[in-house]
Design an enzyme around this catalytic site. Structure first.
Site, PDB file in Angstrom:
ATOM      1  N   GLY A   1       0.858  -1.194   0.000  1.00 35.49           N
ATOM      2  CA  GLY A   1       0.000   0.000   0.000  1.00 35.49           C
ATOM      3  C   GLY A   1       0.882   1.227   0.000  1.00 35.49           C
ATOM      4  O   GLY A   1       1.322   1.692  -1.054  1.00 35.49           O
TER       5      GLY A   1
ATOM      6  N   TRP B   1      -8.256  -2.643  -3.818  1.00 36.51           N
ATOM      7  CA  TRP B   1      -8.849  -1.331  -3.536  1.00 36.51           C
ATOM      8  C   TRP B   1      -8.924  -0.437  -4.781  1.00 36.51           C
ATOM      9  O   TRP B   1      -8.730   0.776  -4.671  1.00 36.51           O
ATOM     10  CB  TRP B   1      -8.029  -0.583  -2.474  1.00 36.51           C
ATOM     11  CG  TRP B   1      -8.340  -0.935  -1.056  1.00 36.51           C
ATOM     12  CD1 TRP B   1      -7.496  -1.504  -0.162  1.00 36.51           C
ATOM     13  CD2 TRP B   1      -9.573  -0.717  -0.354  1.00 36.51           C
ATOM     14  NE1 TRP B   1      -8.122  -1.663   1.049  1.00 36.51           N
ATOM     15  CE2 TRP B   1      -9.402  -1.183   0.955  1.00 36.51           C
ATOM     16  CE3 TRP B   1     -10.817  -0.177  -0.719  1.00 36.51           C
ATOM     17  CZ2 TRP B   1     -10.410  -1.139   1.913  1.00 36.51           C
ATOM     18  CZ3 TRP B   1     -11.823  -0.126   0.230  1.00 36.51           C
ATOM     19  CH2 TRP B   1     -11.608  -0.604   1.526  1.00 36.51           C
TER      20      TRP B   1
ATOM     21  N   GLU C   1      -4.008   7.960  -1.650  1.00 37.44           N
ATOM     22  CA  GLU C   1      -3.028   8.765  -2.405  1.00 37.44           C
ATOM     23  C   GLU C   1      -1.928   9.368  -1.525  1.00 37.44           C
ATOM     24  O   GLU C   1      -1.555  10.534  -1.672  1.00 37.44           O
ATOM     25  CB  GLU C   1      -3.750   9.829  -3.231  1.00 37.44           C
ATOM     26  CG  GLU C   1      -4.601   9.148  -4.284  1.00 37.44           C
ATOM     27  CD  GLU C   1      -5.439  10.068  -5.114  1.00 37.44           C
ATOM     28  OE1 GLU C   1      -4.915  11.081  -5.574  1.00 37.44           O
ATOM     29  OE2 GLU C   1      -6.624   9.744  -5.305  1.00 37.44           O
TER      30      GLU C   1
ATOM     31  N   THR D   1      -0.862   8.459   2.671  1.00 41.68           N
ATOM     32  CA  THR D   1      -1.467   8.734   3.983  1.00 41.68           C
ATOM     33  C   THR D   1      -0.809   9.982   4.578  1.00 41.68           C
ATOM     34  O   THR D   1       0.285  10.384   4.163  1.00 41.68           O
ATOM     35  CB  THR D   1      -1.241   7.552   4.950  1.00 41.68           C
ATOM     36  OG1 THR D   1       0.165   7.429   5.194  1.00 41.68           O
ATOM     37  CG2 THR D   1      -1.778   6.242   4.393  1.00 41.68           C
TER      38      THR D   1
ATOM     39  N   GLU E   1       0.661  10.164   7.319  1.00 44.87           N
ATOM     40  CA  GLU E   1       1.958   9.800   7.918  1.00 44.87           C
ATOM     41  C   GLU E   1       3.045   9.744   6.839  1.00 44.87           C
ATOM     42  O   GLU E   1       4.143  10.274   7.006  1.00 44.87           O
ATOM     43  CB  GLU E   1       1.864   8.430   8.618  1.00 44.87           C
ATOM     44  CG  GLU E   1       0.989   8.401   9.863  1.00 44.87           C
ATOM     45  CD  GLU E   1      -0.510   8.341   9.546  1.00 44.87           C
ATOM     46  OE1 GLU E   1      -0.866   8.037   8.386  1.00 44.87           O
ATOM     47  OE2 GLU E   1      -1.317   8.604  10.452  1.00 44.87           O
TER      48      GLU E   1
HETATM   49  C1  LIG Z   1     -11.851   3.684  -0.674  1.00 47.24           C
HETATM   50  C2  LIG Z   1     -10.472   3.471  -1.210  1.00 47.24           C
HETATM   51  C3  LIG Z   1     -10.227   3.665  -2.559  1.00 47.24           C
HETATM   52  C4  LIG Z   1      -8.952   3.423  -3.088  1.00 47.24           C
HETATM   53  N1  LIG Z   1      -8.750   3.546  -4.444  1.00 47.24           N
HETATM   54  C5  LIG Z   1      -7.546   3.182  -4.968  1.00 47.24           C
HETATM   55  C6  LIG Z   1      -7.339   3.173  -6.397  1.00 47.24           C
HETATM   56  O1  LIG Z   1      -8.224   3.546  -7.184  1.00 47.24           O
HETATM   57  N2  LIG Z   1      -6.143   2.739  -6.875  1.00 47.24           N
HETATM   58  C7  LIG Z   1      -5.131   2.324  -6.054  1.00 47.24           C
HETATM   59  O2  LIG Z   1      -4.086   1.932  -6.553  1.00 47.24           O
HETATM   60  N3  LIG Z   1      -5.293   2.331  -4.689  1.00 47.24           N
HETATM   61  C8  LIG Z   1      -6.471   2.744  -4.140  1.00 47.24           C
HETATM   62  N4  LIG Z   1      -6.650   2.740  -2.770  1.00 47.24           N
HETATM   63  C9  LIG Z   1      -5.545   2.301  -1.910  1.00 47.24           C
HETATM   64  C10 LIG Z   1      -4.913   3.430  -1.102  1.00 47.24           C
HETATM   65  O3  LIG Z   1      -4.117   4.219  -1.935  1.00 47.24           O
HETATM   66  C11 LIG Z   1      -4.143   2.774   0.058  1.00 47.24           C
HETATM   67  O4  LIG Z   1      -5.120   2.303   0.979  1.00 47.24           O
HETATM   68  C12 LIG Z   1      -3.191   3.723   0.742  1.00 47.24           C
HETATM   69  O5  LIG Z   1      -2.111   4.026  -0.099  1.00 47.24           O
HETATM   70  C13 LIG Z   1      -2.638   3.154   2.062  1.00 47.24           C
HETATM   71  O6  LIG Z   1      -2.152   1.861   1.900  1.00 47.24           O
HETATM   72  P1  LIG Z   1      -2.645   0.679   2.886  1.00 47.24           P
HETATM   73  O7  LIG Z   1      -4.119   0.740   2.963  1.00 47.24           O
HETATM   74  O8  LIG Z   1      -2.025  -0.573   2.431  1.00 47.24           O
HETATM   75  O9  LIG Z   1      -2.084   1.080   4.320  1.00 47.24           O
HETATM   76  P2  LIG Z   1      -0.633   0.714   4.905  1.00 47.24           P
HETATM   77  O10 LIG Z   1       0.410   1.116   3.937  1.00 47.24           O
HETATM   78  O11 LIG Z   1      -0.638  -0.686   5.382  1.00 47.24           O
HETATM   79  O12 LIG Z   1      -0.549   1.696   6.160  1.00 47.24           O
HETATM   80  C14 LIG Z   1      -1.183   1.415   7.409  1.00 47.24           C
HETATM   81  C15 LIG Z   1      -0.789   2.529   8.395  1.00 47.24           C
HETATM   82  O13 LIG Z   1       0.637   2.520   8.601  1.00 47.24           O
HETATM   83  C16 LIG Z   1       1.177   3.803   8.318  1.00 47.24           C
HETATM   84  N5  LIG Z   1       2.504   3.652   7.731  1.00 47.24           N
HETATM   85  C17 LIG Z   1       2.897   2.782   6.758  1.00 47.24           C
HETATM   86  N6  LIG Z   1       4.192   2.949   6.463  1.00 47.24           N
HETATM   87  C18 LIG Z   1       4.643   3.968   7.249  1.00 47.24           C
HETATM   88  C19 LIG Z   1       5.899   4.649   7.393  1.00 47.24           C
HETATM   89  N7  LIG Z   1       6.966   4.308   6.667  1.00 47.24           N
HETATM   90  N8  LIG Z   1       5.983   5.657   8.284  1.00 47.24           N
HETATM   91  C20 LIG Z   1       4.910   6.022   9.035  1.00 47.24           C
HETATM   92  N9  LIG Z   1       3.696   5.423   8.947  1.00 47.24           N
HETATM   93  C21 LIG Z   1       3.562   4.416   8.059  1.00 47.24           C
HETATM   94  C22 LIG Z   1       0.191   4.425   7.322  1.00 47.24           C
HETATM   95  O14 LIG Z   1       0.285   5.838   7.301  1.00 47.24           O
HETATM   96  C23 LIG Z   1      -1.132   3.927   7.887  1.00 47.24           C
HETATM   97  O15 LIG Z   1      -1.511   4.742   8.959  1.00 47.24           O
HETATM   98  C24 LIG Z   1      -7.900   3.018  -2.224  1.00 47.24           C
HETATM   99  C25 LIG Z   1      -8.145   2.858  -0.853  1.00 47.24           C
HETATM  100  C26 LIG Z   1      -9.405   3.068  -0.351  1.00 47.24           C
HETATM  101  C27 LIG Z   1      -9.641   2.855   1.129  1.00 47.24           C
END
Ligand SMILES: Cc1cc2nc3c(=O)[nH]c(=O)nc-3n(C[C@H](O)[C@H](O)[C@H](O)COP(=O)(O)OP(=O)(O)OC[C@H]3O[C@@H](n4cnc5c(N)ncnc54)[C@H](O)[C@@H]3O)c2cc1C
Length: 393
Positions: free
Chosen positions: A140, A165, A373, A375, A377
């Site tokens: 992600g 997602w 797009e 987070t 963080e």
């Molecule tokens: C409704 C919805 C629509 C979406 N649409 C799309 C789409 O059209 N195309 C697409 O490609 N993606 C899409 N996404 C995916 C979205 O871009 C990801 O959910 C997002 O990038 C976060 O990745 P993750 O959910 O795997 O969270 P993770 O990366 O697992 O993060 C979990 C938590 O850990 C924190 N974290 C992770 N790494 C670090 C670090 N190095 N330092 C500090 N904190 C950290 C994050 O900030 C977060 O709080 C969508 C998501 C949702 C929920």
């Protein structure tokens, strides 16, 4: 200031003001009557007629040059359009973001002349709808950890992997897909971007996620299984995909800021109306000093976000580097949106906790904006802090 918004005549052009009025008309007349239907929890089929209609009106290619099917307007126009749509349905604004802000941006950044004519132009006109497939179950925030692969076999690329997602996944015409073309490389290196027709027999999709908010467009899993595509579906240079994607994400972050401002503006407008109408202790609750102070903070924060967003748009249109500024306004506007929508619920008291009142939906819709797009963080740690410390980002 009038109704929570500085007088726009001082900093918007006549064209930009006219565009705001025409999008408001579309949003009120054609979108608002269907906004509740889009938010229904079990809603799975996005009514793509709304997207095609937005395309007819030129909203899906607002800042794309006219020779590639767009209307060639500036970035502020695009933000105005997104804000006004998000005021009525943040789900629809998300669908437009996935299409224009993310998928089409890849063609603008890296597409060949032929790709722009054949794929970008029809999508900018809204005849074809796109989805952007970057995220995977195991990657992600750390998108460089993606495992989806693309291997060249003769005149075809063969893609294998799972994307998660993906917004617009159930009903789009094509995907812009990121995949690793160099199996030896790690992280951002060796990633390329491809155009994949959604009808390709190697593409299949899962069930839509049951999302908390931003409902309307489906978001879900897309499987690429020995998915064969012609060699010329590669967008940009092989192995240079990450640069294209990151440039696209800069634009997408501005769009998320605009979307956040739209949700917050609607919440604020509703909170003002409610504060004037609802009486307790013999007078409107808005006459209580603390409610007035809440409204004052909400209005100021919305205006700050909008003003900074337009400033970054001007940087972008002037051809300046704006990665850090895009990250900063995305973090500020999305977190502002969460605060403002929460306060709007608070001002509505118990009614704010009911689906009957749209502030409840806005509150649910707000949270995605700090996640998608980049987070909060990631943008703080990997872009903004690095800039402060003079490190590369
Ligand atoms: C409704 C919805 C629509 C979406 N649409 C799309 C789409 O059209 N195309 C697409 O490609 N993606 C899409 N996404 C995916 C979205 O871009 C990801 O959910 C997002 O990038 C976060 O990745 P993750 O959910 O795997 O969270 P993770 O990366 O697992 O993060 C979990 C938590 O850990 C924190 N974290 C992770 N790494 C670090 C670090 N190095 N330092 C500090 N904190 C950290 C994050 O900030 C977060 O709080 C969508 C998501 C949702 C929920």
């Amino acid at each position: 200031m009038k109704n929570g918004r500085f007088n726009e005549k001082y900093f918007l052009t006549d064209d930009q003001i006219m565009l705001r009025e025409s999008v408001q008309e579309f949003a009120q007349q054609e979108l608002a009557p269907r906004a509740r239907e889009l938010d229904a929890w079990d809603h799975t089929d996005y009514p793509f007629d709304l997207m095609y209609r937005a395309g007819e009106l030129g909203y899906l290619g607002l800042s794309i040059p006219e020779e590639y099917g767009g209307t060639g307007m500036d970035s502020i126009c695009e933000m105005i359009m997104i804000e006004e749509i998000a005021r009525v349905s943040s789900g629809m604004a998300s669908a437009i973001d996935a299409h224009s802000g993310l998928a089409l941006a890849a063609f603008v950044e890296g597409g060949s002349e032929e790709q722009k004519k054949n794929w970008l132009a029809p999508a900018a006109r809204g005849e074809k709808i796109a989805a952007f497939a970057l995220t995977e179950p195991g990657s992600g925030s750390d998108s460089g950890a993606m495992t989806t692969s693309a291997k060249l076999e003769g005149d075809e690329w063969v893609i294998n992997g799972t994307k998660h997602w993906i917004t617009n996944f159930n009903g789009c015409d094509f995907f812009v897909v990121a995949a690793r073309t160099d199996p030896e490389s790690k992280g951002a290196k060796g990633v390329s971007v491809f155009y994949v027709d959604a009808k390709n027999p190697g593409v299949s999709i899962g069930e839509p996620e049951h999302k908390t908010g931003n409902r309307g467009p489906g978001s879900g899993t897309v499987f690429f299984t020995n998915c064969r595509i012609p060699k010329d579906c590669l967008i940009g240079e092989e192995g240079e995909g990450f640069k294209i994607l990151m440039k696209g994400l800069d634009e997408g972050r501005l769009v998320i800021a605009a979307l956040s401002i739209g949700i917050a503006q609607d919440s604020y407008d509703r909170a003002v109306r409610y504060a004037n109408e609802r009486e307790q202790f013999g007078k409107p609750i808005g006459k209580q000093q603390i409610i007035g102070a809440y409204l004052a903070d909400m209005a100021s924060q919305i205006d700050l976000a909008r003003t900074m967003l337009y400033h970054v748009c001007r940087m972008k249109d002037a051809g300046l580097e704006y990665t850090a500024e895009a990250a900063a306004i995305k973090v500020f506007a999305s977190e502002m949106c969460v605060r403002v929508t929460e306060k709007a619920v608070q001002i509505h008291g118990g009614n704010g906790y009911s689906e009957e009142y749209i502030v409840e939906r806005n509150w649910r819709d707000s949270k995605l904006q700090t996640i998608g797009e980049g987070t909060s963080e990631i943008l703080r740690c990997m872009v903004l802090a690095r800039r402060c410390l003079n490190e590369e980002y």
